[in-house]
Design a protein around this motif. Structure first.
Motif, PDB file in Angstrom:
ATOM      1  N   PHE A 108     -15.522   0.340 -13.442  1.00  0.00           N
ATOM      2  CA  PHE A 108     -16.163  -0.584 -12.689  1.00  0.00           C
ATOM      3  C   PHE A 108     -17.324  -0.144 -12.495  1.00  0.00           C
ATOM      4  CE2 PHE A 108     -11.814  -1.457 -11.895  1.00  0.00           C
ATOM      5  CZ  PHE A 108     -11.984  -2.734 -12.512  1.00  0.00           C
ATOM      6  N   PHE A 109     -17.795   1.064 -13.283  1.00  0.00           N
ATOM      7  CA  PHE A 109     -19.551   1.380 -12.267  1.00  0.00           C
ATOM      8  C   PHE A 109     -20.520   0.968 -13.641  1.00  0.00           C
ATOM      9  CE2 PHE A 109     -23.038   3.938 -11.155  1.00  0.00           C
ATOM     10  CZ  PHE A 109     -23.250   3.841  -9.868  1.00  0.00           C
ATOM     11  N   LEU A 110     -19.464   1.210 -15.062  1.00  0.00           N
ATOM     12  CA  LEU A 110     -20.091   1.322 -16.128  1.00  0.00           C
ATOM     13  C   LEU A 110     -21.342   0.179 -15.999  1.00  0.00           C
ATOM     14  CD1 LEU A 110     -20.204   2.590 -18.823  1.00  0.00           C
ATOM     15  CD2 LEU A 110     -18.997   0.716 -19.576  1.00  0.00           C
ATOM     16  N   PRO A 111     -21.334  -1.049 -15.666  1.00  0.00           N
ATOM     17  CA  PRO A 111     -22.240  -1.819 -15.668  1.00  0.00           C
ATOM     18  C   PRO A 111     -23.654  -1.433 -15.141  1.00  0.00           C
ATOM     19  CG  PRO A 111     -19.955  -3.613 -15.089  1.00  0.00           C
ATOM     20  CD  PRO A 111     -19.927  -1.478 -14.819  1.00  0.00           C
ATOM     21  N   VAL A 112     -23.244  -1.379 -13.728  1.00  0.00           N
ATOM     22  CA  VAL A 112     -24.571  -0.143 -13.136  1.00  0.00           C
ATOM     23  C   VAL A 112     -25.703   0.632 -13.673  1.00  0.00           C
ATOM     24  CG1 VAL A 112     -25.408   0.661 -10.752  1.00  0.00           C
ATOM     25  CG2 VAL A 112     -23.027  -1.098 -11.529  1.00  0.00           C
ATOM     26  N   VAL A 113     -24.794   1.242 -14.858  1.00  0.00           N
ATOM     27  CA  VAL A 113     -25.741   2.255 -15.743  1.00  0.00           C
ATOM     28  C   VAL A 113     -26.478   2.420 -16.884  1.00  0.00           C
ATOM     29  CG1 VAL A 113     -24.453   3.854 -14.159  1.00  0.00           C
ATOM     30  CG2 VAL A 113     -23.645   3.714 -16.723  1.00  0.00           C
ATOM     31  N   SER A 114     -25.482   0.870 -16.824  1.00  0.00           N
ATOM     32  CA  SER A 114     -25.870   0.411 -18.976  1.00  0.00           C
ATOM     33  C   SER A 114     -28.068  -0.390 -18.629  1.00  0.00           C
ATOM     34  CB  SER A 114     -25.081  -0.812 -18.598  1.00  0.00           C
ATOM     35  OG  SER A 114     -24.488  -0.478 -18.698  1.00  0.00           O
ATOM     36  N   LEU A 115     -28.372   0.159 -19.910  1.00  0.00           N
ATOM     37  CA  LEU A 115     -28.965  -0.087 -20.474  1.00  0.00           C
ATOM     38  C   LEU A 115     -29.226  -2.190 -20.313  1.00  0.00           C
ATOM     39  CD1 LEU A 115     -30.232   2.086 -22.887  1.00  0.00           C
ATOM     40  CD2 LEU A 115     -31.493   1.084 -20.415  1.00  0.00           C
ATOM     41  N   THR A 116     -30.364  -2.580 -19.277  1.00  0.00           N
ATOM     42  CA  THR A 116     -30.895  -3.650 -19.020  1.00  0.00           C
ATOM     43  C   THR A 116     -30.806  -5.269 -20.818  1.00  0.00           C
ATOM     44  OG1 THR A 116     -31.131  -3.561 -17.399  1.00  0.00           O
ATOM     45  CG2 THR A 116     -32.070  -5.636 -17.904  1.00  0.00           C
ATOM     46  N   VAL A 117     -31.241  -4.147 -21.894  1.00  0.00           N
ATOM     47  CA  VAL A 117     -31.957  -5.071 -22.257  1.00  0.00           C
ATOM     48  C   VAL A 117     -30.330  -4.796 -23.247  1.00  0.00           C
ATOM     49  CG1 VAL A 117     -32.480  -5.190 -25.005  1.00  0.00           C
ATOM     50  CG2 VAL A 117     -33.768  -4.366 -22.382  1.00  0.00           C
ATOM     51  N   ALA A 121     -27.869  -7.753 -24.417  1.00  0.00           N
ATOM     52  CA  ALA A 121     -28.007  -8.739 -25.876  1.00  0.00           C
ATOM     53  C   ALA A 121     -26.099  -8.682 -25.929  1.00  0.00           C
ATOM     54  CB  ALA A 121     -28.079  -7.256 -26.349  1.00  0.00           C
ATOM     55  N   ALA A 122     -25.357  -7.830 -25.315  1.00  0.00           N
ATOM     56  CA  ALA A 122     -23.825  -8.218 -25.412  1.00  0.00           C
ATOM     57  C   ALA A 122     -23.002  -9.648 -24.847  1.00  0.00           C
ATOM     58  CB  ALA A 122     -23.067  -6.665 -24.701  1.00  0.00           C
ATOM     59  N   TRP A 123     -23.640  -9.580 -24.009  1.00  0.00           N
ATOM     60  CA  TRP A 123     -23.973 -10.569 -23.044  1.00  0.00           C
ATOM     61  C   TRP A 123     -24.353 -12.491 -24.160  1.00  0.00           C
ATOM     62  CZ3 TRP A 123     -20.524 -12.199 -19.422  1.00  0.00           C
ATOM     63  CH2 TRP A 123     -19.827 -11.346 -18.928  1.00  0.00           C
ATOM     64  N   VAL A 164     -23.238 -10.761 -11.198  1.00  0.00           N
ATOM     65  CA  VAL A 164     -21.947 -10.011 -10.101  1.00  0.00           C
ATOM     66  C   VAL A 164     -21.441  -9.300 -10.928  1.00  0.00           C
ATOM     67  CG1 VAL A 164     -18.875 -10.924  -9.458  1.00  0.00           C
ATOM     68  CG2 VAL A 164     -21.572 -12.977  -8.833  1.00  0.00           C
ATOM     69  N   TRP A 165     -21.005  -9.377 -11.861  1.00  0.00           N
ATOM     70  CA  TRP A 165     -20.345  -8.364 -12.858  1.00  0.00           C
ATOM     71  C   TRP A 165     -21.421  -7.246 -13.348  1.00  0.00           C
ATOM     72  CZ3 TRP A 165     -23.039  -6.201 -17.355  1.00  0.00           C
ATOM     73  CH2 TRP A 165     -21.862  -5.227 -18.181  1.00  0.00           C
ATOM     74  N   GLU A 166     -22.524  -7.024 -13.300  1.00  0.00           N
ATOM     75  CA  GLU A 166     -23.428  -5.934 -12.534  1.00  0.00           C
ATOM     76  C   GLU A 166     -23.425  -5.127 -11.737  1.00  0.00           C
ATOM     77  OE1 GLU A 166     -27.740  -4.809 -13.666  1.00  0.00           O
ATOM     78  OE2 GLU A 166     -27.379  -6.837 -13.248  1.00  0.00           O
ATOM     79  N   ASP A 230     -34.473  -9.261 -15.501  1.00  0.00           N
ATOM     80  CA  ASP A 230     -34.346  -8.708 -16.336  1.00  0.00           C
ATOM     81  C   ASP A 230     -33.621  -9.819 -17.081  1.00  0.00           C
ATOM     82  OD1 ASP A 230     -35.999  -6.475 -15.288  1.00  0.00           O
ATOM     83  OD2 ASP A 230     -33.851  -5.408 -15.661  1.00  0.00           O
ATOM     84  N   THR A 231     -32.672  -9.753 -16.660  1.00  0.00           N
ATOM     85  CA  THR A 231     -31.663 -10.631 -17.580  1.00  0.00           C
ATOM     86  C   THR A 231     -32.709 -12.191 -17.932  1.00  0.00           C
ATOM     87  OG1 THR A 231     -30.552 -11.817 -15.490  1.00  0.00           O
ATOM     88  CG2 THR A 231     -29.302  -9.731 -17.119  1.00  0.00           C
ATOM     89  N   VAL A 232     -32.694 -12.658 -16.842  1.00  0.00           N
ATOM     90  CA  VAL A 232     -33.821 -13.907 -16.819  1.00  0.00           C
ATOM     91  C   VAL A 232     -35.138 -13.899 -18.298  1.00  0.00           C
ATOM     92  CG1 VAL A 232     -35.254 -16.201 -15.763  1.00  0.00           C
ATOM     93  CG2 VAL A 232     -33.500 -14.745 -14.770  1.00  0.00           C
ATOM     94  N   ALA A 233     -35.513 -13.300 -18.344  1.00  0.00           N
ATOM     95  CA  ALA A 233     -36.820 -12.311 -19.053  1.00  0.00           C
ATOM     96  C   ALA A 233     -36.265 -12.263 -20.504  1.00  0.00           C
ATOM     97  CB  ALA A 233     -37.226 -10.858 -18.657  1.00  0.00           C
TER      98      ALA A 233
END
Length: 293
Positions: A108-117, A121-123, A164-166, A230-233
């Protein structure tokens, strides 16, 4: 006396690098932003003019700015409560489980440390209208397949779901820290007093003693939601038709696309004012309602 003076000099020298970094990286840029907000400076110009409050007057009359403020408030209103309640629920479930606690913390903590880009891209693939797994699942169930990121009706909801996922894993870890600080003896005492059900123990022991943690999580979640950029850009560029344009993206666009650094600085001051207002509410209003053990 010499020893005390030597210790004072040594302490000053040790704090000097941090003081210089604070001055150069935080204080001076903040002061420059405040000054630029009252000018008409454009990036690359050799001179600037003092225009007073004109940037703020333009901001009030700017329909695009109003749309970005509204989108930001909607985003914060969706992401903050859902991520807090979801983080609390996950924390209670993980703490209640006897096995796999460390595994679920990491997942559950993995999204916090994932690279935003990489996350974006995954989403972008997951929400793709034709090849995305989300719409493929909806088609398999005979349901409609929205254009998640390219429709004005669903783009902000899609970004809020990503937010929310992040955030939910970050909030979960904070709540778990708060749960581990609650003495186990209080649960035994509550059970002796008649609180035998899980909900009664949560209402009478867990929730009151999670007050400081909840207040901290609320403040952090609101600030993190306000800072969405980041996600918007990466995913939408504020589109379609400004349906996903948020405050920080407007600030970036005015400063580095239209090169209007003065107007961008004025938007920055508005953003800082909102953040400071949230901090004031925390310290002056909500903090007095929190029970500290």
């Amino acid at each position: 006396m010499r020893r005390l003076a030597g210790e004072a000099v040594a302490g000053a020298l040790m704090t000097l690098p941090a003081g210089i970094a604070y001055l150069l990286l935080l204080l001076l840029p903040t002061l420059a932003t405040v000054l630029l907000a009252f000018t008409d400076y454009e990036l690359g110009a050799t001179a600037l003019g003092w225009i007073g409050l004109d940037n703020f007057r333009e901001m009030l009359a700017d329909r695009g700015f109003g749309v970005s403020v509204r989108n930001t408030l909607v985003y914060v209103g969706l992401v903050t409560p859902i991520s807090i309640l979801g983080g609390l629920g996950l924390a209670l479930l993980v703490e209640a489980g006897a096995k796999g606690r460390a595994f679920f913390r990491a997942v559950f903590f993995l999204p916090v440390v994932s690279l935003t880009v990489a996350m974006a891209a995954a989403w972008q693939y997951l929400l793709h209208p034709t090849i995305g797994p989300v719409n493929a699942a909806l088609r398999a169930m005979g349901l409609g397949t929205p254009f998640w990121l390219s429709s004005s009706d669903t783009v902000l909801l899609s970004l809020a779901a990503i937010g929310v996922w992040e955030s939910i894993g970050f909030n979960m870890v904070l709540f778990m820290a708060g749960l581990t600080a609650i003495p186990r003896e209080l649960y035994a005492a509550a059970e002796v007093d008649g609180a035998r059900g899980g909900f009664d123990r949560f209402r009478l022991v867990t929730w009151p003693l999670l007050g400081p943690t909840t207040l901290f999580v609320l403040t952090i979640s609101m600030i993190r939601s306000l800072r969405v950029f980041d996600t918007v850009a990466v995913l939408t560029q504020g589109g379609p038709n400004k349906a996903s344009e948020v405050l920080l993206f407007t600030m970036y666009q005015q400063g580095f696309t239209y090169l209007r650094l003065g107007y961008s600085a004025a938007i920055t001051l508005v953003f800082l004012a909102v953040v400071l207002a949230l901090m004031w509410v925390q310290t002056q209003v909500l903090d007095k309602r929190v029970h500290y053990a």
